[in-house]
Design a protein around this motif. Structure first.
Motif, PDB file in Angstrom:
ATOM      1  N   GLY A 178       5.066   5.883  -3.794  1.00 47.54           N
ATOM      2  CA  GLY A 178       5.501   4.606  -3.236  1.00 47.54           C
ATOM      3  C   GLY A 178       6.925   4.672  -2.713  1.00 47.54           C
ATOM      4  O   GLY A 178       7.216   4.197  -1.618  1.00 47.54           O
ATOM      5  N   ALA A 179       7.840   5.267  -3.507  1.00 45.62           N
ATOM      6  CA  ALA A 179       9.244   5.377  -3.111  1.00 45.62           C
ATOM      7  C   ALA A 179       9.390   6.234  -1.857  1.00 45.62           C
ATOM      8  O   ALA A 179      10.165   5.905  -0.944  1.00 45.62           O
ATOM      9  N   TYR A 180       8.638   7.317  -1.786  1.00 40.31           N
ATOM     10  CA  TYR A 180       8.692   8.209  -0.619  1.00 40.31           C
ATOM     11  C   TYR A 180       8.245   7.468   0.640  1.00 40.31           C
ATOM     12  O   TYR A 180       8.907   7.524   1.680  1.00 40.31           O
ATOM     13  N   ASN A 215       0.793  -1.241   0.000  1.00 36.23           N
ATOM     14  CA  ASN A 215       0.000   0.000   0.000  1.00 36.23           C
ATOM     15  C   ASN A 215       0.821   1.285   0.000  1.00 36.23           C
ATOM     16  O   ASN A 215       0.267   2.364   0.217  1.00 36.23           O
ATOM     17  N   THR A 216       2.131   1.199  -0.239  1.00 34.38           N
ATOM     18  CA  THR A 216       2.949   2.417  -0.180  1.00 34.38           C
ATOM     19  C   THR A 216       2.613   3.419  -1.282  1.00 34.38           C
ATOM     20  O   THR A 216       2.824   4.613  -1.112  1.00 34.38           O
ATOM     21  N   SER A 217       2.076   2.946  -2.392  1.00 33.49           N
ATOM     22  CA  SER A 217       1.712   3.888  -3.467  1.00 33.49           C
ATOM     23  C   SER A 217       0.265   4.364  -3.345  1.00 33.49           C
ATOM     24  O   SER A 217      -0.245   5.041  -4.234  1.00 33.49           O
ATOM     25  N   HIS A 218      -0.416   4.018  -2.219  1.00 35.17           N
ATOM     26  CA  HIS A 218      -1.814   4.435  -2.005  1.00 35.17           C
ATOM     27  C   HIS A 218      -1.982   5.359  -0.803  1.00 35.17           C
ATOM     28  O   HIS A 218      -3.094   5.759  -0.483  1.00 35.17           O
ATOM     29  N   LYS A 260      -4.239   4.728 -13.044  1.00 35.98           N
ATOM     30  CA  LYS A 260      -3.008   4.344 -13.738  1.00 35.98           C
ATOM     31  C   LYS A 260      -1.809   4.736 -12.888  1.00 35.98           C
ATOM     32  O   LYS A 260      -1.653   4.263 -11.774  1.00 35.98           O
ATOM     33  N   HIS A 261      -0.951   5.649 -13.358  1.00 32.49           N
ATOM     34  CA  HIS A 261       0.258   5.984 -12.602  1.00 32.49           C
ATOM     35  C   HIS A 261       0.128   7.286 -11.817  1.00 32.49           C
ATOM     36  O   HIS A 261       1.113   7.808 -11.301  1.00 32.49           O
ATOM     37  N   ILE A 262      -1.077   7.817 -11.697  1.00 36.46           N
ATOM     38  CA  ILE A 262      -1.297   9.063 -10.963  1.00 36.46           C
ATOM     39  C   ILE A 262      -2.000   8.778  -9.638  1.00 36.46           C
ATOM     40  O   ILE A 262      -3.015   8.090  -9.587  1.00 36.46           O
ATOM     41  N   PHE A 263      -1.417   9.317  -8.537  1.00 39.03           N
ATOM     42  CA  PHE A 263      -2.021   9.215  -7.214  1.00 39.03           C
ATOM     43  C   PHE A 263      -2.651  10.555  -6.855  1.00 39.03           C
ATOM     44  O   PHE A 263      -2.090  11.614  -7.120  1.00 39.03           O
ATOM     45  N   SER A 310      10.816   4.854   1.791  1.00 41.17           N
ATOM     46  CA  SER A 310      11.948   5.466   2.497  1.00 41.17           C
ATOM     47  C   SER A 310      11.536   5.907   3.898  1.00 41.17           C
ATOM     48  O   SER A 310      12.306   5.785   4.857  1.00 41.17           O
ATOM     49  N   LYS A 311      10.291   6.395   4.036  1.00 38.02           N
ATOM     50  CA  LYS A 311       9.793   6.817   5.339  1.00 38.02           C
ATOM     51  C   LYS A 311       9.707   5.627   6.297  1.00 38.02           C
ATOM     52  O   LYS A 311      10.087   5.716   7.473  1.00 38.02           O
ATOM     53  N   ARG A 312       9.224   4.496   5.800  1.00 35.37           N
ATOM     54  CA  ARG A 312       9.143   3.283   6.619  1.00 35.37           C
ATOM     55  C   ARG A 312      10.551   2.794   6.988  1.00 35.37           C
ATOM     56  O   ARG A 312      10.790   2.298   8.090  1.00 35.37           O
ATOM     57  N   GLY A 313      11.477   2.922   6.053  1.00 35.91           N
ATOM     58  CA  GLY A 313      12.853   2.505   6.307  1.00 35.91           C
ATOM     59  C   GLY A 313      13.497   3.329   7.415  1.00 35.91           C
ATOM     60  O   GLY A 313      14.133   2.779   8.319  1.00 35.91           O
ATOM     61  N   PHE A 314      13.318   4.657   7.376  1.00 34.74           N
ATOM     62  CA  PHE A 314      13.865   5.524   8.420  1.00 34.74           C
ATOM     63  C   PHE A 314      13.222   5.224   9.771  1.00 34.74           C
ATOM     64  O   PHE A 314      13.883   5.306  10.807  1.00 34.74           O
TER      65      PHE A 314
END
Length: 199
Positions: free
Chosen positions: A186-188, A153-156, A169-172, A191-195
């Motif tokens: 999703g990438a953001y 769900n990182t891109s949602h 499609k590719h727009i959130f 990275s937030k979960r990683g930190f």
């Protein structure tokens, strides 16, 4: 920590290349069996002794490249509970001198009885698990730790308000007014979960 690199790959070859590889395996196995016979006759499996005894005769007889002769000697002299009666044409030992993988170009290079044969390895054939292993060992090489994050769900999820938004499609986009590329979102969030795991 000791870093061990292992490469497992399937080489796609045409009929001519297949015959060269098979012939190399056959000749290498014949060389192993000749060395084995000499070692048994001398009752000596010391690799240093056998190398000096058979290296030049085997290299001249089979026209093998130097490193392939060395690997054949190493296989025969490998410490095992019981020496085989004979080696079969099933596999061939390789090392960094007989087999090379150039990561930057994706080229495989292998010593054969007809010289070195090169082939480009298709990176896009990697599955995600293999890609994770590759990234992990490359990071370890540089002294960088690796953290695995659940991407579910990182891109949602909106980076702005933390609520679940929608995708077309590719727009959130989110009810809070935030709108961006879904891959960026999703990438953001990854990275937030990683930190968060580092805290």
């Amino acid at each position: 920590m000791k870093l061990i690199k292992s490469i497992k790959c399937r080489i796609q070859v045409n009929e001519e290349e297949k015959n060269i590889l098979q012939e190399t395996l056959n000749v290498w196995t014949y060389a192993c069996n000749d060395i084995l016979a000499i070692a048994k006759e001398k009752k000596d499996f010391n690799q240093y002794h056998i190398h000096h005894l058979v290296y030049h005769p085997i290299k001249d007889k089979y026209s093998l490249q130097s490193n392939l002769v060395v690997r054949a000697i190493a296989r025969v002299c490998h410490k095992r509970k019981k020496q085989p009666k004979a080696f079969k044409c099933r596999s061939m030992d390789v090392d960094t001198r007989t087999f090379r993988f150039i990561e930057r170009t994706g080229i495989l290079s292998l010593s054969t009885i007809q010289g070195r044969k090169k082939q480009r390895y298709p990176h896009n054939s990697w599955d995600f698990a293999r890609l994770q292993q590759f990234i992990t060992y490359k990071a370890l090489e540089k002294g960088i730790s690796t953290i695995f994050v659940d991407p579910k769900n990182t891109s949602h999820i909106s980076p702005s308000c933390g609520l679940t938004g929608s995708r077309i499609k590719h727009i959130f986009f989110c009810s809070c007014g935030y709108r961006n590329n879904a891959d960026f979102v999703g990438a953001y969030n990854i990275s937030k979960r990683g930190f968060a795991l580092l805290d």
